[in-house]
Scaffold this active site. Structure first.
Site, PDB file in Angstrom:
ATOM      1  N   GLY A 158     -24.335 -50.708  37.339  1.00  0.00           N
ATOM      2  CA  GLY A 158     -23.243 -50.362  38.246  1.00  0.00           C
ATOM      3  C   GLY A 158     -21.899 -50.979  37.905  1.00  0.00           C
ATOM      4  O   GLY A 158     -21.023 -51.054  38.753  1.00  0.00           O
ATOM      5  N   SER A 159     -21.698 -51.391  36.659  1.00  0.00           N
ATOM      6  CA  SER A 159     -20.406 -52.002  36.299  1.00  0.00           C
ATOM      7  C   SER A 159     -19.274 -50.984  36.399  1.00  0.00           C
ATOM      8  O   SER A 159     -18.165 -51.324  36.796  1.00  0.00           O
ATOM      9  CB  SER A 159     -20.464 -52.598  34.889  1.00  0.00           C
ATOM     10  OG  SER A 159     -20.547 -51.577  33.915  1.00  0.00           O
ATOM     11  N   ASN A 160     -19.540 -49.727  36.075  1.00  0.00           N
ATOM     12  CA  ASN A 160     -18.510 -48.696  36.236  1.00  0.00           C
ATOM     13  C   ASN A 160     -18.187 -48.491  37.714  1.00  0.00           C
ATOM     14  O   ASN A 160     -17.034 -48.339  38.101  1.00  0.00           O
ATOM     15  CB  ASN A 160     -18.980 -47.374  35.621  1.00  0.00           C
ATOM     16  CG  ASN A 160     -18.748 -47.310  34.138  1.00  0.00           C
ATOM     17  OD1 ASN A 160     -17.610 -47.259  33.687  1.00  0.00           O
ATOM     18  ND2 ASN A 160     -19.810 -47.354  33.374  1.00  0.00           N
ATOM     19  N   LEU A 181     -31.311 -35.369  36.349  1.00  0.00           N
ATOM     20  CA  LEU A 181     -30.599 -34.077  36.317  1.00  0.00           C
ATOM     21  C   LEU A 181     -30.227 -33.706  37.760  1.00  0.00           C
ATOM     22  O   LEU A 181     -31.015 -33.941  38.674  1.00  0.00           O
ATOM     23  CB  LEU A 181     -31.545 -33.016  35.718  1.00  0.00           C
ATOM     24  CG  LEU A 181     -30.943 -31.683  35.290  1.00  0.00           C
ATOM     25  CD1 LEU A 181     -29.926 -31.870  34.169  1.00  0.00           C
ATOM     26  CD2 LEU A 181     -32.063 -30.737  34.835  1.00  0.00           C
ATOM     27  N   ILE A 182     -29.050 -33.159  37.949  1.00  0.00           N
ATOM     28  CA  ILE A 182     -28.601 -32.776  39.293  1.00  0.00           C
ATOM     29  C   ILE A 182     -29.135 -31.384  39.622  1.00  0.00           C
ATOM     30  O   ILE A 182     -28.904 -30.437  38.874  1.00  0.00           O
ATOM     31  CB  ILE A 182     -27.069 -32.796  39.384  1.00  0.00           C
ATOM     32  CG1 ILE A 182     -26.521 -34.161  38.923  1.00  0.00           C
ATOM     33  CG2 ILE A 182     -26.602 -32.456  40.785  1.00  0.00           C
ATOM     34  CD1 ILE A 182     -26.973 -35.349  39.740  1.00  0.00           C
ATOM     35  N   HIS A 189     -20.352 -40.115  30.032  1.00  0.00           N
ATOM     36  CA  HIS A 189     -21.380 -40.206  28.988  1.00  0.00           C
ATOM     37  C   HIS A 189     -20.853 -41.099  27.870  1.00  0.00           C
ATOM     38  O   HIS A 189     -19.708 -40.919  27.431  1.00  0.00           O
ATOM     39  CB  HIS A 189     -21.717 -38.822  28.431  1.00  0.00           C
ATOM     40  CG  HIS A 189     -22.841 -38.853  27.453  1.00  0.00           C
ATOM     41  ND1 HIS A 189     -24.166 -38.981  27.845  1.00  0.00           N
ATOM     42  CD2 HIS A 189     -22.846 -38.807  26.105  1.00  0.00           C
ATOM     43  CE1 HIS A 189     -24.935 -38.998  26.777  1.00  0.00           C
ATOM     44  NE2 HIS A 189     -24.156 -38.914  25.706  1.00  0.00           N
TER      45      HIS A 189
HETATM   46  C1  GRF Z   1     -22.697 -46.517  30.824  1.00  0.00           C
HETATM   47  O1  GRF Z   1     -22.619 -46.773  29.451  1.00  0.00           O
HETATM   48  C2  GRF Z   1     -22.656 -45.039  31.050  1.00  0.00           C
HETATM   49  O2  GRF Z   1     -21.914 -44.314  30.100  1.00  0.00           O
HETATM   50  C3  GRF Z   1     -24.059 -44.682  30.869  1.00  0.00           C
HETATM   51  O3  GRF Z   1     -24.785 -45.708  31.455  1.00  0.00           O
HETATM   52  C4  GRF Z   1     -24.023 -46.903  31.389  1.00  0.00           C
HETATM   53  C5  GRF Z   1     -23.903 -47.384  32.804  1.00  0.00           C
HETATM   54  O4  GRF Z   1     -23.363 -48.577  32.876  1.00  0.00           O
HETATM   55  N1  GRF Z   1     -24.352 -43.383  31.407  1.00  0.00           N
HETATM   56  P1  GRF Z   1     -23.144 -49.248  34.320  1.00  0.00           P
HETATM   57  O5  GRF Z   1     -24.394 -49.036  35.119  1.00  0.00           O
HETATM   58  O6  GRF Z   1     -21.966 -48.548  34.955  1.00  0.00           O
HETATM   59  O7  GRF Z   1     -22.852 -50.675  34.027  1.00  0.00           O
END
Ligand code: GRF
Length: 192
Positions: free
Chosen positions: A15-17, A90-91, A107
């Site tokens: 969940g860092s994003n 998949l959604i 991605h």
């Molecule tokens: C990211 O590299 C994203 O592109 C991929 O999974 C990873 C998720 O990272 N689909 P985080 O969970 O947001 O840290």
């Protein structure tokens, strides 16, 4: 005053994003990160939600694939945009019909290369290195019924050196994600 735009973020892992998106919008009164959602009770995003004060929801495969429970929940919460940030499932078609052009995914590679079922996380970066690619990057795209095939909204590249390991590529790519994902989400929200 215009309606506050509400985001729901789905993740399978750390969940860092998701956290970087929350931090990006923290002073923006017209955007609210309303929920973190996952099916993985071990997912790091749950701890982040607790720490950041974002309500979290854990759902079952049955609820996600064989019922419209999640769709109904998101609609009941007036969610404007669904963000997939490291979400591996998949959604379902019904979900896509319920949120037309309102689901975005990130991605960790330059689609259409290194995408599709099974191409997630370290599998992607190992394939990039194994293929002796000289560059990699990120792709942010709208979600359709096929893995990683929706309309591409944004791509940015990073070099891959011959000496780079898959871990190094993963780190460089994640940096790009944290740098760009939130802004692209904002652009999509403005267009809604
Ligand atoms: C990211 O590299 C994203 O592109 C991929 O999974 C990873 C998720 O990272 N689909 P985080 O969970 O947001 O840290």
């Amino acid at each position: 005053m215009s309606k506050v735009k509400k985001i729901a973020i789905f993740a399978s892992g750390s969940g860092s994003n998701a956290e970087s998106i929350v931090n990006y919008f923290v002073d923006n009164v017209s955007v609210e990160v309303a929920y973190f959602l996952t099916y993985n009770i071990e997912a790091g995003i749950l701890k982040r939600g607790k720490r950041l004060g974002i309500p979290t929801l854990i759902f079952s495969k049955q609820n996600f694939v064989q019922s419209d429970a999640i769709i109904k929940f998101l609609k009941s919460q007036d969610i404007d945009l669904v963000v997939l940030a490291g979400f591996l499932w998949l959604i379902p078609p019904a979900f896509i019909r319920a949120f037309p052009d309102k689901i975005v995914n990130i991605h960790p590679a330059l689609l259409p290369k290194f995408g599709g079922k099974g191409m997630w996380g370290h599998h992607v970066h190992e394939a990039v290195v194994a293929n002796e690619e000289t560059e990699s990057g990120i792709t942010i795209h709208l979600v359709n019924e096929n893995y990683d095939e929706g309309k591409i909204l944004f791509q940015v590249k990073c070099p891959v050196l011959a000496s780079d390991s898959a871990e190094i590529v993963a780190q460089n790519v994640l940096k790009l994600e944290h740098e760009h994902f939130s802004r692209v989400v904002e652009e999509v929200l403005i267009g809604l």
